[in-house]
Design an enzyme around this catalytic site. Sequence first.
Site, PDB file in Angstrom:
ATOM      1  NE  ARG A  58      -6.520   2.826 -15.764  1.00  0.00           N
ATOM      2  CZ  ARG A  58      -7.187   1.707 -15.530  1.00  0.00           C
ATOM      3  NH1 ARG A  58      -7.020   0.668 -16.315  1.00  0.00           N
ATOM      4  NH2 ARG A  58      -7.990   1.612 -14.512  1.00  0.00           N
ATOM      5  CD  GLU A  95      -4.496  -0.582   2.263  1.00  0.00           C
ATOM      6  OE1 GLU A  95      -4.772  -1.532   3.010  1.00  0.00           O
ATOM      7  OE2 GLU A  95      -4.707  -0.595   1.037  1.00  0.00           O
TER       8      GLU A  95
END
Length: 170
Positions: A58, A95
């Site tokens: 994006r 993460e």
Amino acid sequence: MDLRSLIRDIPDFPKEGVIFKDITLLLQNPDALKETTNELFKLLNGQKINKVVGMESRGFLFGPMLASKLNAGFVPIRKPGKLPSTTLSETYDLEYGTDTLEIHIDAIEKGDKVLIHDDVLATGGTANAACKLIERLGGEIVQCNFLIELTFLNGSSKINDYSVQSLLKY
């Protein structure tokens, strides 16, 4: 124009517990598209830029439009195996696990003044990896700018050595 009204929250996308900031309504509106590009451009305060770097995928939406307004080149940073020529890579922590970004080794010249652009600043891992790639190629990062910053994730702390600007903060 109220750009926030054209960004909708999509719960549990792409996985449970995540609230995705969907910008497709903003992209579909020609006035909002123009306004967003102009406002992102204003965040630069007239600084000289040679290259705009956008991260997959994006960052490819507003990055080229900003490059055009700046009379600068656009450089894509992509996931591994997506760029056709010789690349430099940077692996960073997620993460749960790691990810890698790549850039063509001839995309940035020593001394290039670089704007790094992406749609969202979340945890800062992608932006930090992009900064490392640019500096390894000899570029000077003038600013990291984002359409949206998710401030509760404190991603700007990973790139606090640079000027960080965000159009919208949540």
